[in-house]
Write a protein that holds these residues in place. Sequence first.
Motif, PDB file in Angstrom:
ATOM      1  N   ARG A 686     -13.745 -31.967 -32.973  1.00 23.47           N
ATOM      2  CA  ARG A 686     -14.779 -32.459 -32.052  1.00 23.47           C
ATOM      3  C   ARG A 686     -14.288 -33.702 -31.309  1.00 23.47           C
ATOM      4  O   ARG A 686     -14.509 -33.848 -30.098  1.00 23.47           O
ATOM      5  N   ALA A 687     -13.633 -34.594 -32.034  1.00 18.51           N
ATOM      6  CA  ALA A 687     -13.104 -35.802 -31.397  1.00 18.51           C
ATOM      7  C   ALA A 687     -12.024 -35.437 -30.379  1.00 18.51           C
ATOM      8  O   ALA A 687     -11.938 -36.035 -29.298  1.00 18.51           O
ATOM      9  N   ALA A 688     -11.209 -34.442 -30.704  1.00 15.14           N
ATOM     10  CA  ALA A 688     -10.155 -34.009 -29.781  1.00 15.14           C
ATOM     11  C   ALA A 688     -10.752 -33.473 -28.484  1.00 15.14           C
ATOM     12  O   ALA A 688     -10.280 -33.802 -27.383  1.00 15.14           O
ATOM     13  N   VAL A 689     -11.792 -32.646 -28.585  1.00 17.63           N
ATOM     14  CA  VAL A 689     -12.449 -32.107 -27.390  1.00 17.63           C
ATOM     15  C   VAL A 689     -12.973 -33.245 -26.525  1.00 17.63           C
ATOM     16  O   VAL A 689     -12.797 -33.262 -25.294  1.00 17.63           O
ATOM     17  N   ARG A 690     -13.630 -34.210 -27.158  1.00 17.70           N
ATOM     18  CA  ARG A 690     -14.198 -35.332 -26.402  1.00 17.70           C
ATOM     19  C   ARG A 690     -13.103 -36.118 -25.687  1.00 17.70           C
ATOM     20  O   ARG A 690     -13.227 -36.436 -24.496  1.00 17.70           O
ATOM     21  N   LEU A 691     -12.012 -36.410 -26.378  1.00 14.44           N
ATOM     22  CA  LEU A 691     -10.940 -37.209 -25.788  1.00 14.44           C
ATOM     23  C   LEU A 691     -10.221 -36.466 -24.659  1.00 14.44           C
ATOM     24  O   LEU A 691      -9.865 -37.052 -23.638  1.00 14.44           O
ATOM     25  N   LEU A 692     -10.009 -35.182 -24.841  1.00 13.76           N
ATOM     26  CA  LEU A 692      -9.333 -34.404 -23.802  1.00 13.76           C
ATOM     27  C   LEU A 692     -10.222 -34.243 -22.575  1.00 13.76           C
ATOM     28  O   LEU A 692      -9.737 -34.200 -21.439  1.00 13.76           O
ATOM     29  N   ASP A 693     -11.537 -34.152 -22.802  1.00 13.14           N
ATOM     30  CA  ASP A 693     -12.464 -34.145 -21.664  1.00 13.14           C
ATOM     31  C   ASP A 693     -12.409 -35.482 -20.925  1.00 13.14           C
ATOM     32  O   ASP A 693     -12.386 -35.532 -19.689  1.00 13.14           O
ATOM     33  N   ALA A 702      -9.843 -26.939 -23.450  1.00 17.27           N
ATOM     34  CA  ALA A 702     -10.246 -25.563 -23.742  1.00 17.27           C
ATOM     35  C   ALA A 702      -9.508 -25.031 -24.964  1.00 17.27           C
ATOM     36  O   ALA A 702     -10.083 -24.294 -25.790  1.00 17.27           O
ATOM     37  N   GLU A 703      -8.244 -25.380 -25.115  1.00 18.27           N
ATOM     38  CA  GLU A 703      -7.485 -24.959 -26.299  1.00 18.27           C
ATOM     39  C   GLU A 703      -8.121 -25.538 -27.570  1.00 18.27           C
ATOM     40  O   GLU A 703      -8.254 -24.840 -28.593  1.00 18.27           O
ATOM     41  N   ALA A 704      -8.523 -26.819 -27.494  1.00 15.12           N
ATOM     42  CA  ALA A 704      -9.167 -27.443 -28.653  1.00 15.12           C
ATOM     43  C   ALA A 704     -10.527 -26.811 -28.922  1.00 15.12           C
ATOM     44  O   ALA A 704     -10.932 -26.626 -30.087  1.00 15.12           O
ATOM     45  N   ARG A 705     -11.270 -26.471 -27.874  1.00 16.98           N
ATOM     46  CA  ARG A 705     -12.566 -25.795 -28.056  1.00 16.98           C
ATOM     47  C   ARG A 705     -12.383 -24.442 -28.743  1.00 16.98           C
ATOM     48  O   ARG A 705     -13.201 -24.034 -29.574  1.00 16.98           O
ATOM     49  N   LEU A 706     -11.337 -23.734 -28.366  1.00 21.38           N
ATOM     50  CA  LEU A 706     -11.073 -22.445 -29.011  1.00 21.38           C
ATOM     51  C   LEU A 706     -10.812 -22.643 -30.501  1.00 21.38           C
ATOM     52  O   LEU A 706     -11.375 -21.914 -31.343  1.00 21.38           O
TER      53      LEU A 706
END
Length: 756
Positions: A686-693, A702-706
Amino acid sequence: MTRHGRLGDLLVALRSRAGLGQEELARAAGISVRSLCDLERGRTRGPQRRTVRALAAALRLDDEDAAALETCAADGRHRRPAPGPGPARTLSLPRPLPDFTARDDALDRLVALAARAERAPRVHLVTGRPGLGKTAFATHAARRLAPYFPDGQYALDLHGTDETPLAPAEALERLLLALGVPHQAVPDGLAARSALLRERCAALRALIVLDDCAGEEQLRPLLPGAGATWVLVTSRRALSGTAGAPHRVDLPLLRREEAVDLLGRIAGRQRVGAEAQAARDIAELCGLLPLAVRIVGQRLAARPAERLAKVRTLLECERRRLDTLQTGDLGVRPALALSYRALDPAAALVLRRAALADGPGFGAPAAAALAGTGEAEARRHLDHLVEAGLLHPEPGTGRYAFHGLLRLFAAERAAREDGEEACAAAVARCDRSLLAEVTASGLRFDPDFQDPAGEDAERARTEAQRWLGTERHAWMPALGRAARDGRHREVVETARALHWFSDLVPHWPQWTELFRMSSYCARELGDRSAEAAHLNFLSWAHTVCEQDPAAGLRRADTALRIAREAGDRLETGWALGYGAAALRRLGRVDEAVVRFREAVHVLQPDRSVAARRALLPLLNTLGHCLRVSGRVGAAVAVRRQGLDILDSLDPRVLPPHSVTEGFYLREMGNDHALLGRPQEAVRHLRAAVRLLDEGRAPVRAAEARLDLGLLLTGTGHRSDALPFLREAARELGAARHPLYGRAKEALEEAERPPGP
């Protein structure tokens, strides 16, 4: 050459002396063969000055002969026509085309408006680029609308694209006579005639077609006021200054199936159906422009033995396409020339030079550089060209685009009027301006870039990314020309400026060609360190962008050899890392681990910011290799080492800092998942998705969301997984990412109702 005599005689003599036929002179001057014939036969005696200048240039006249030609033309302009019969008292609609095709939606809207009677607008404008079939549409519409206008339908050609458009006073006289006003009752003044027309129309329910309007000045006196009379106006100009909230009829290009249908109606349905693919290709090569499709259809109808495949082959040659789109006195080139010759010289220059721009569209800065003018002036001319129907704006971008055939015409005029040397200089000037902007935009993503004081850095990077994406179809060809012209340093510096940016958009297809070009230019410069660096970039492009790790490994090995020979520690470390990344993709994980550890060993003694920055991706990918080889605990330890380095760096030397941290946390999340720690894994992902956004890296996010969606699905949290999988599938699909299939499959599985 005599300075006296009738214009037609003089023109024939000058053409004969130049050894040109009528068609050759008409093409060189940008006028129709019919217009030239009218001039030579005395039917047209006073052509406009721009037409005379075009003829003089095409005939290569000296100053004396050009002046003689202008003198004869000026005499014709001031000579009043000989007395003749009065204007016709009927203005019948033109004969409708029996093969009129498509346009049903626009016709239905007009019929629906007519049915509204008093609530409908009175003025309807059919405007747009040459060749759309505006006159045919207006004629067809008038006949469809006939039941709603019992007091008659009238059509008047305003000759807006002729040398001398119909004067408003004369147009009013013809309309008044057609409406039954006795000749002696027609007043003399323009205002009085206009008032009488409004008075007459107020008592009628009639339809007036005003075809080929030159502009608002010609149109305004001809418009009715109150009452039920409609006016249907066609014009190549947008007529944006027309008051009274007129209804605009948008005639788009034909759809491909409509264009094929038109071709079949003219040339024969069975014949077209027998070569269906050739017919579809012809439609596309005609740019789906009704005039062009009609010309091909009439050519085929006149040549019953000619194959469609042969015509397609002729049209595929861009250099000869406009020649092929000519049959009898009907041609695309003369139709476009009518609009072109009406332009003032500065606007015509901008149009010609804009055709030299690369890509499907172009902005005002490119047009200004090509024309050698200021950007504000270029914008004024571009807006005028839009108004004239010669360009169309791209919605929401501030850019402009040509129809394909008009681009060919404008480029042809540039070659003829400006010459090869001037065109080459214009393109070189535009290239230098463009590449300077590319370099400046790319450097905004370089870790060493210092944001100007007071600037919103994130907003500036977002705008830079948008601009680089919009213009990439232009700057890649510009770089290619720079390399061919020997401007090697310019290519190397531009490519280096784009290196950090490229990692945000690895799905762009041009990175391999860009870094292949830049590594060649670095070699030509004799700069061994730069050659190693750009070969490293090329290795990344092969491995990551093209999914060709074997090629990536070869490039990395070459970079490693050159970096060692140059004694460049930093590029040696990078080359070892890129080679290791390629080995990992090839499934040679143990070899990859050895090479990654060697890269870390080379770089760790170097305490520079650049070396510590290089260690970050190396350690992260080393952790991945350790994980897939079953050493997950070691992978976590390596990633913690990388996060420690990240924490030690000032975020300002690693923009976007959040993207790098996001990469690490994504992999940490997957590590924890394998170690059986789902809560830790979800937290990290979740933290990765937020930071990449936050870092505006949509594909990486998108890769992290998958990963997160798969983890949540696997742990029984389907409803929580769905939004992540949906967004991942959307973004990966848009990027044509190799993981799209997996994302789509995972989404379908998560959306499937659970079994009994």
